[in-house]
Design a protein around this motif. Structure first.
Motif, PDB file in Angstrom:
ATOM      1  N   GLU A  84       0.825  -1.200   0.000  1.00 40.27           N
ATOM      2  CA  GLU A  84       0.000   0.000   0.000  1.00 40.27           C
ATOM      3  C   GLU A  84       0.866   1.259   0.000  1.00 40.27           C
ATOM      4  O   GLU A  84       1.713   1.453   0.873  1.00 40.27           O
ATOM      5  N   LEU A  85       0.655   2.103  -1.012  1.00 46.75           N
ATOM      6  CA  LEU A  85       1.234   3.438  -1.043  1.00 46.75           C
ATOM      7  C   LEU A  85       0.083   4.429  -1.157  1.00 46.75           C
ATOM      8  O   LEU A  85      -0.589   4.478  -2.191  1.00 46.75           O
ATOM      9  N   PRO A  86      -0.215   5.204  -0.127  1.00 49.87           N
ATOM     10  CA  PRO A  86      -1.339   6.147  -0.186  1.00 49.87           C
ATOM     11  C   PRO A  86      -1.164   7.165  -1.306  1.00 49.87           C
ATOM     12  O   PRO A  86      -0.026   7.541  -1.631  1.00 49.87           O
ATOM     13  N   SER A 133     -12.761   1.023 -10.858  1.00 53.34           N
ATOM     14  CA  SER A 133     -12.658   2.474 -10.674  1.00 53.34           C
ATOM     15  C   SER A 133     -13.545   2.936  -9.522  1.00 53.34           C
ATOM     16  O   SER A 133     -13.123   3.750  -8.687  1.00 53.34           O
ATOM     17  N   LEU A 134     -14.772   2.419  -9.469  1.00 50.70           N
ATOM     18  CA  LEU A 134     -15.708   2.805  -8.409  1.00 50.70           C
ATOM     19  C   LEU A 134     -15.227   2.330  -7.046  1.00 50.70           C
ATOM     20  O   LEU A 134     -15.248   3.077  -6.062  1.00 50.70           O
ATOM     21  N   SER A 135     -14.769   1.071  -6.973  1.00 50.76           N
ATOM     22  CA  SER A 135     -14.350   0.521  -5.685  1.00 50.76           C
ATOM     23  C   SER A 135     -13.073   1.188  -5.179  1.00 50.76           C
ATOM     24  O   SER A 135     -12.909   1.389  -3.965  1.00 50.76           O
ATOM     25  N   TYR A 190     -10.896   5.086  -0.736  1.00 53.80           N
ATOM     26  CA  TYR A 190     -10.253   6.264  -0.166  1.00 53.80           C
ATOM     27  C   TYR A 190     -11.255   7.338   0.267  1.00 53.80           C
ATOM     28  O   TYR A 190     -10.979   8.091   1.211  1.00 53.80           O
ATOM     29  N   PHE A 191     -12.393   7.396  -0.410  1.00 57.03           N
ATOM     30  CA  PHE A 191     -13.383   8.436  -0.120  1.00 57.03           C
ATOM     31  C   PHE A 191     -14.780   7.815  -0.041  1.00 57.03           C
ATOM     32  O   PHE A 191     -15.587   7.937  -0.968  1.00 57.03           O
TER      33      PHE A 191
END
Length: 331
Positions: free
Chosen positions: A23-25, A179-181, A186-187
């Protein structure tokens, strides 16, 4: 981790699986890529023009290219290679990156580059929008749901918290779902509107990102944008030839690379020229636009100086977690 693991000439070979869950934010990737552009603009890094070669096969569409570069911040040299059999065939697209440590002169890593490209590309898009969109943009349209596009809306909102309306056009169900998931990950309190009329959606969006392949939509024109709009082409065939000359202000990540991979955007018989390169804008030497009403066109072409720090971050985390295979090729 210190560089003590480089005590002998060896490669850490990292597969796609080895880094798939690292994981890289988005904020971290954006910072790495923005710093890479700044170091390049200040002369600490090197990035020769991409070498691209169409293959002499009449019966199929294929291309190969390579990039060499040096990241002055990390003191790492990188070499990236890519091959695609079929211009829009994701299953026949292979890309790798190898890293060398300039402080020791020793090799560091050889790794699959798909995840790296899928992170640094939306970071570049977000940085272009940060510097070139009109003040406090509120709406964005993403066209395309391939590997270069699925992270884009999340990265854009990370860089531009003023965004409120998110639109998406895609034709592949799996890509749309991903794309949706990814965005919701994140939001979770934001939503994306799926659109089917691309020209209408372009006319209503402050930022338009085109990352479609052989597009199932009318090719996007810069003059469809509202006043003050920004069109970012991520090596997209979904953008109309001549879109560059329809703009009031034009930028590219690198003018030389645009001459290799983006010549058609100038239009038939026209020369591809720009007003500024992104590294100059990030360094504060050139503006991202001239006025609030400018329709801005931006051509985004990958520069290995942005791949290197992202690849290094993935590699460090993977190696620290015991992933990959260490191979001493030179013993």
């Amino acid at each position: 981790m210190t560089k003590s693991y480089l005590h002998t000439p060896a490669l850490h070979i990292l597969t796609r699986t080895d880094i798939s869950d690292i994981e890289l934010p988005p904020a971290e990737v954006i910072r790495l890529v923005e710093d890479a552009y700044r170091y390049y603009a200040n002369g600490a890094s090197r990035c020769p023009t991409k070498l691209m070669m169409p293959l002499p096969k009449e019966e199929r569409d294929a291309v190969s290219y390579s990039m060499l570069g040096y990241d002055g911040a990390l003191e790492q040299l990188g070499f990236k290679t890519s091959y695609r059999q079929g211009n829009d065939n994701a299953e026949k697209y292979y890309t790798t990156i190898s890293l060398y440590d300039d402080t020791t002169g020793l090799p560091f890593a050889l790794m699959d580059c798909q995840r790296i490209g899928g992170s640094r590309t939306p970071a570049t898009t977000a940085i272009i929008a940060k510097y070139c969109a009109k003040e406090n943009p509120e709406s964005v349209l993403m066209v395309g749901t391939g590997a270069q596009g699925v992270n884009t809306l999340a990265y854009l909102l990370t860089a531009l918290p003023s965004l409120k309306t998110f639109r998406l056009f895609g034709t592949h169900p799996d890509g749309i779902a991903l794309s949706l998931s990814t965005f919701v990950k994140y939001f979770p309190d934001r939503t994306i509107e799926l659109v089917d009329d691309v020209p209408e959606a372009v006319s209503q969006s402050d930022i338009v990102v085109a990352a479609s392949g052989r597009a199932a939509h009318p090719k996007i024109q810069t003059n469809w944008l509202p006043a003050g709009g920004l069109l970012i082409s991520v090596a997209s065939k979904g953008v109309e030839a001549g879109a560059l000359h329809q703009a009031d202000y034009a930028i590219a990540t690198n003018e030389g690379q645009m001459g290799v991979t983006g010549k058609r955007l100038a239009g038939e018989g026209q020369v591809a020229s720009i007003d500024a390169e992104l590294p100059e804008i990030v360094a504060g030497r050139k503006p991202g636009r001239r006025s609030k009403d400018d329709r801005v066109f931006a051509f985004s072409s990958g520069m290995i100086i942005t791949d290197i720090p992202v690849a290094h971050a993935f590699a460090m985390r993977a190696i620290s977690a015991g992933r990959g295979t260490r191979v001493e090729l030179w013993k």
